[in-house]
Design an enzyme around this catalytic site. Structure first.
Site, short mmCIF file in Angstrom:
data_model
loop_
_atom_site.label_atom_id
_atom_site.label_comp_id
_atom_site.label_asym_id
_atom_site.label_seq_id
_atom_site.Cartn_x
_atom_site.Cartn_y
_atom_site.Cartn_z
N ARG A 36 -14.32 0.65 -5.95
CA ARG A 36 -15.48 -0.79 -5.21
C ARG A 36 -15.41 -1.57 -6.33
O ARG A 36 -15.87 -2.77 -5.58
CB ARG A 36 -16.90 -0.08 -4.96
CG ARG A 36 -16.68 1.02 -3.96
CD ARG A 36 -17.98 1.46 -3.09
NE ARG A 36 -17.12 2.58 -2.13
CZ ARG A 36 -18.30 3.27 -1.19
NH1 ARG A 36 -19.66 2.79 -1.73
NH2 ARG A 36 -17.74 4.04 -0.55
N LYS A 45 3.21 8.05 -2.80
CA LYS A 45 4.57 7.63 -4.10
C LYS A 45 3.47 7.19 -5.13
O LYS A 45 3.34 6.15 -5.25
CB LYS A 45 5.51 7.50 -3.31
CG LYS A 45 6.16 7.11 -4.49
CD LYS A 45 7.47 6.57 -3.86
CE LYS A 45 9.37 6.81 -4.75
NZ LYS A 45 8.50 7.24 -5.78
N1 PXG Z 1 10.82 13.13 -4.81
C1 PXG Z 1 9.69 12.43 -5.33
C2 PXG Z 1 9.32 13.35 -6.33
C3 PXG Z 1 10.88 11.63 -5.71
O1 PXG Z 1 10.18 11.06 -7.48
C4 PXG Z 1 11.90 11.38 -4.26
C5 PXG Z 1 11.71 13.25 -4.25
C6 PXG Z 1 13.47 11.09 -3.45
O2 PXG Z 1 12.80 9.78 -2.55
P1 PXG Z 1 13.62 8.64 -2.02
O3 PXG Z 1 12.75 7.67 -1.43
O4 PXG Z 1 14.14 7.96 -3.70
O5 PXG Z 1 14.44 9.13 -1.58
C7 PXG Z 1 11.14 10.97 -5.50
C8 PXG Z 1 12.08 9.32 -5.90
C9 PXG Z 1 13.55 8.14 -11.67
C10 PXG Z 1 12.51 7.85 -10.55
O6 PXG Z 1 13.40 7.78 -12.81
C11 PXG Z 1 12.80 9.00 -9.15
C12 PXG Z 1 12.09 8.58 -8.27
C13 PXG Z 1 10.97 7.48 -8.11
C14 PXG Z 1 11.11 7.13 -9.33
C15 PXG Z 1 11.45 6.90 -9.97
O7 PXG Z 1 14.32 9.33 -11.51
N2 PXG Z 1 12.43 9.10 -6.63
#
Ligand code: PXG
Length: 307
Positions: free
Chosen positions: A121, A167
């Site tokens: 807040r 995320k």
């Molecule tokens: N599960 C998790 C926990 C993620 O962080 C995915 C699945 C795949 O999601 P997408 O939307 O990309 O198909 C992610 C996304 C890395 C890194 O450096 C990976 C993610 C995000 C940030 C960094 O490996 N993956």
């Protein structure tokens, strides 16, 4: 990335990377792109992020990423002060300015600047950062030879604690798992949920193929609903492969005909071993290869165009 010959202070020529980073409506040179130490994104991990691919001037599934931002924001009670269209345009502009026709976009939305208390807040307004950059890809042989996974002791956090569907900027759960994997000599790992069922990998979703069906843990198992996961399921349906979202155990993966992981960076990567058990033939399986081929056809025409 665009590079320009710059004269360094010492007088000799040096190649310095030119990059313009978007922060709250303006673009800054990389070295000037800074945020406050009082931003709750930094102080508490209070915020969201996205990782988005750009293929041949097309921001792959931009709308799906922006929808996930909206859902994540709703879940952490963060009111987005920008419309989906405004956010989309900022992403397109970030790619244009940086000449990113093929690459990776990192979007970060924080709660904004506040005081040293937890309460959101006291935070003025959310901040949005967009970085359009190049991407380091897996070497091509990974897509035929596959990768090996190990199950790590760290469990994916409970849906009742912080839903992994969000995320969020709190990625320590994933980072702890990643450290355990790296310490054992693996680049990626499998995380179970607090029930002992399969959830996902540290930065990728997991799939198996068994008797011609594509099977993946359901979101209630505690996982990020990956954009690549959804795209892979879309490809499977187009190929006439039945798709099942359900509870999954390690036993199911050990005995699968094929397995693969999906992620924006990874795309579709075959998994040929889990916990020292060979999966299927020990090479990329035939249906995995078909899915990867179709996925790679789709990425160039399913998103927002930059040019
Ligand atoms: N599960 C998790 C926990 C993620 O962080 C995915 C699945 C795949 O999601 P997408 O939307 O990309 O198909 C992610 C996304 C890395 C890194 O450096 C990976 C993610 C995000 C940030 C960094 O490996 N993956």
């Amino acid at each position: 990335m665009m590079k320009r010959n710059l004269r360094s202070r010492g007088g000799s020529d040096s190649m310095e990377e030119l990059m313009e980073v978007y922060i709250d409506g303006k673009f800054y040179q990389k070295e000037d792109a800074k945020v406050s130490v009082f931003d709750h994104g930094l102080l508490y991990g209070d915020g969201l992020f996205e990782g988005i691919r750009v293929y041949d001037n097309c921001i792959f599934k931009l709308d799906a990423h922006l929808e996930r931002i909206e859902y994540s924001a709703k879940a952490i009670a963060l009111d987005l002060p920008w419309s989906r269209e405004e956010i989309a345009q900022a992403h397109i502009e970030a790619c244009r300015r940086n000449g990113v026709a093929n690459g990776y976009i990192r979007t970060v939305i924080t709660r904004g600047v506040g005081d040293l208390g937890l309460s959101p807040r006291n935070c003025s307004s959310p901040s949005m950062i967009i970085i359009a950059d190049s991407i380091k890809l897996y070497p091509p042989e990974v897509y035929t030879n596959g990768i090996k996974l190990i199950t790590v002791p760290t469990r994916r956090m409970s849906v009742a604690a912080l839903p992994p569907m969000v995320k969020s900027l709190n990625y320590l759960n994933n980072i702890l798992a990643k450290i355990e994997a790296l310490n054992c000599g693996y680049d990626e790992c499998l995380l179970l949920n607090d029930q002992g069922n399969v959830a996902e990998c540290s930065g990728d979703n997991i799939f198996i193929i068994h008797k011609g069906k594509l099977i993946t843990p359901a979101p209630a198992s505690g996982l990020l609903i990956g954009i690549t996961r959804s795209a892979a399921m879309e490809c499977a349906r187009e190929l006439g492969i039945p798709v099942i979202e359900t509870d999954m155990t390690r036993y199911d993966i050990w005995n699968a005909d094929e397995a693969f992981i999906t992620g924006s960076a990874a795309e579709v990567v075959p998994v040929v071993e889990l916990d020292g058990r060979k999966i299927g033939s020990g090479k990329c399986g035939p249906l995995t290869a078909q899915l990867l081929e179709l996925f790679r056809k789709k990425v160039r025409c399913d998103g927002a165009m930059i040019a």
